[in-house]
Design a protein around this motif. Structure first.
Motif, short mmCIF file in Angstrom:
data_model
loop_
_atom_site.label_atom_id
_atom_site.label_comp_id
_atom_site.label_asym_id
_atom_site.label_seq_id
_atom_site.Cartn_x
_atom_site.Cartn_y
_atom_site.Cartn_z
N GLU A 89 -3.69 0.63 -3.46
CA GLU A 89 -4.28 0.87 -2.15
C GLU A 89 -3.61 2.07 -1.50
OE1 GLU A 89 -4.94 -1.12 2.28
OE2 GLU A 89 -4.33 -2.41 0.61
N ALA A 90 -4.40 3.09 -1.23
CA ALA A 90 -3.88 4.32 -0.63
C ALA A 90 -4.51 4.52 0.74
CB ALA A 90 -4.19 5.51 -1.53
N ARG A 91 -3.67 4.51 1.76
CA ARG A 91 -4.15 4.69 3.13
C ARG A 91 -3.91 6.13 3.58
NH1 ARG A 91 -1.70 -0.89 5.90
NH2 ARG A 91 -2.71 -2.33 4.41
N ILE A 92 -4.88 6.68 4.28
CA ILE A 92 -4.82 8.07 4.70
C ILE A 92 -4.00 8.19 5.98
CG2 ILE A 92 -6.13 10.13 5.26
CD1 ILE A 92 -6.54 8.97 2.42
N GLY A 93 -3.02 9.09 5.96
CA GLY A 93 -2.20 9.35 7.13
C GLY A 93 -2.20 10.83 7.46
N PRO A 94 -1.50 11.22 8.52
CA PRO A 94 -1.44 12.63 8.90
C PRO A 94 -0.55 13.43 7.95
CG PRO A 94 -0.02 11.33 10.31
CD PRO A 94 -0.76 10.35 9.45
N ARG A 95 -0.69 14.74 8.00
CA ARG A 95 0.19 15.62 7.23
C ARG A 95 1.66 15.39 7.61
NH1 ARG A 95 -2.05 21.81 6.87
NH2 ARG A 95 -4.21 21.41 6.23
N ARG A 96 2.54 15.66 6.66
CA ARG A 96 3.98 15.64 6.94
C ARG A 96 4.46 17.07 7.19
NH1 ARG A 96 6.75 12.62 1.93
NH2 ARG A 96 5.87 14.47 0.93
N ALA A 97 5.43 17.19 8.06
CA ALA A 97 6.02 18.51 8.32
C ALA A 97 6.69 19.05 7.06
CB ALA A 97 7.04 18.41 9.44
N HIS A 137 0.85 -1.18 0.00
CA HIS A 137 0.00 0.00 0.00
C HIS A 137 0.89 1.23 0.00
CE1 HIS A 137 1.13 -0.43 4.22
NE2 HIS A 137 0.90 0.86 4.34
N MET A 138 0.28 2.39 -0.11
CA MET A 138 0.99 3.65 -0.01
C MET A 138 0.23 4.58 0.92
SD MET A 138 0.10 5.51 -3.64
CE MET A 138 0.82 7.06 -3.07
N GLU A 139 0.91 5.61 1.37
CA GLU A 139 0.30 6.58 2.28
C GLU A 139 -0.05 7.87 1.54
OE1 GLU A 139 -0.33 6.17 5.54
OE2 GLU A 139 0.66 4.22 5.80
N VAL A 140 -1.18 8.44 1.93
CA VAL A 140 -1.54 9.79 1.50
C VAL A 140 -1.43 10.67 2.73
CG1 VAL A 140 -3.37 11.28 0.62
CG2 VAL A 140 -3.08 8.98 -0.31
N TYR A 141 -0.52 11.64 2.67
CA TYR A 141 -0.19 12.42 3.87
C TYR A 141 -1.08 13.66 3.96
CZ TYR A 141 3.82 9.34 3.94
OH TYR A 141 4.62 8.23 3.96
N GLY A 142 -2.28 13.47 4.49
CA GLY A 142 -3.19 14.58 4.72
C GLY A 142 -4.24 14.73 3.64
N THR A 143 -5.48 14.85 4.06
CA THR A 143 -6.59 15.08 3.13
C THR A 143 -7.41 16.30 3.54
OG1 THR A 143 -8.00 13.56 4.39
CG2 THR A 143 -6.77 12.64 2.51
N ASP A 144 -6.80 17.16 4.35
CA ASP A 144 -7.52 18.33 4.88
C ASP A 144 -6.87 19.64 4.44
OD1 ASP A 144 -5.24 17.94 6.37
OD2 ASP A 144 -6.17 18.43 8.30
N TYR A 145 -6.15 19.61 3.33
CA TYR A 145 -5.54 20.83 2.81
C TYR A 145 -6.60 21.68 2.09
CZ TYR A 145 -0.85 19.05 3.76
OH TYR A 145 0.29 18.59 4.39
#
Length: 330
Positions: free
Chosen positions: A275-283, A204-212
């Motif tokens: 497969e894209a899993r939602i994660g937190p934003r990156r700095a 899978h891969m991560e998506v870093y933030g969906t609240d931009y």
């Protein structure tokens, strides 16, 4: 022309080596092989294994090979890593670039093409950003490149050097002839990660933030094909060789795609699930960075040939498949 290519065994520098050969120039690769590969340097091209911070070795190389110009790609470039290791990034990207410039001055090299970054701008509005925008890097990576730009400007003014600094946006894709591509095993580039997931190399891969503050909540970037980027470098080198003035220019297409749009394009082009899993934003990640390429088009006459996300993804898929087969045979 004899051109020293620092980082020439890596992804972008390796494409520059091919372009120089195609144009009849003589590239000399200087690389510490920390992320580059000896096998990627074409046969017959000199490879000096060393650190750009080694003043004596760089100076000796410049003199022995009678270098006419430097194309400086060697750098650390992972934004989150720079946040956790700022001193490492300032050492590698800024301090060692200072040593390279000192060697260039000592050897009398007057032409310098520098690999800079859009990260010098920091967070931007939803409009394409031009080179006159205020600089406000959000990461030590961006700051390390900004400081190098400043040094290059001042060194050029003091010593008669002329330079072009190209501020990259998001580079992706591979040589259309499949001679070179992104080969680093743990690379963090979005398109490479998505392609590896489609090929089953990652679960899978991560998506870093969906609240931009973007239409679908994920970050927007201006993705440029590596071959178009290198064409800009070649035009910059020719500009300097013909006596052109020093320039700082964006290198992007002028429009962007969100993380979600990139992942969907990889799904469509590959015909595979991702497969894209939602994660937190990156700095250090701005919401949107898109180039205004007006200056590079007007100053160099640069016209991209691969401005199509599906093409970029297709070339990335083909390269990743070839690379996987090569690695399985080793």
């Amino acid at each position: 022309m004899n051109v020293l290519v620092t980082g020439g065994a890596g992804y972008i520098g390796g494409h520059m080596v091919l372009a120089l050969l195609d144009a009849g120039h003589n590239p000399i690769v200087f690389d510490n092989l920390s992320t580059g590969f000896r096998w990627s340097v074409p046969e017959g091209v000199p490879l000096v294994v060393g650190d750009v911070g080694d003043f004596e070795l760089v100076l000796r190389t410049l003199q022995q090979h009678r270098i006419d110009a430097i194309a400086h790609f060697a750098a650390k470039l992972i934004v989150p890593e720079s946040v956790s290791d700022p001193l490492g990034y300032y050492l590698n990207n800024t301090v060692k670039s200072r040593a390279l410039m000192a060697a260039a001055v000592a050897a009398g090299v007057k032409k310098f093409v520098f690999s800079s970054t859009a990260a010098v701008y920091g967070d931007t509005s939803d409009k394409p950003i031009d080179e006159n925008a205020p600089l406000g890097p959000l990461s030590p990576y961006g700051s390390s490149k900004q400081l190098t730009e400043i040094m290059l400007r001042d060194v050029a003014a003091a010593h008669g050097m002329r330079y072009v600094a190209l501020r990259y946006f998001n580079v992706a894709g591979a040589d259309p002839l499949m001679r070179h591509g992104q080969s680093t095993a743990n690379a963090t580039h979005l398109i490479k990660v998505a392609v590896q997931t489609a090929l089953g190399m990652r679960s899978h891969m991560e998506v870093y933030g969906t609240d931009y503050p973007t239409p679908d909540g994920t970050c927007i970037r201006d993705y440029i094909h590596v071959s178009d980027l290198i064409a800009a470098h070649m035009q910059a080198l020719n500009h300097l060789d013909q006596g052109g003035e020093s320039l700082v220019m964006n290198c992007g297409y002028g429009h962007g795609y969100s993380v979600s749009e990139v992942i969907e394009t990889v799904r469509k082009v590959s015909g595979k699930p991702v497969e894209a899993r939602i994660g937190p934003r990156r700095a250090g990640d701005p919401a949107s960075i898109v180039a205004d390429p007006t200056r590079i088009r007007s100053k160099l006459g640069w016209e991209p040939r691969h401005d199509d996300l599906a093409t970029i993804v297709d070339h990335s898929l083909r390269w990743e498949s070839m690379l996987r087969e090569r690695n399985l045979k080793l």
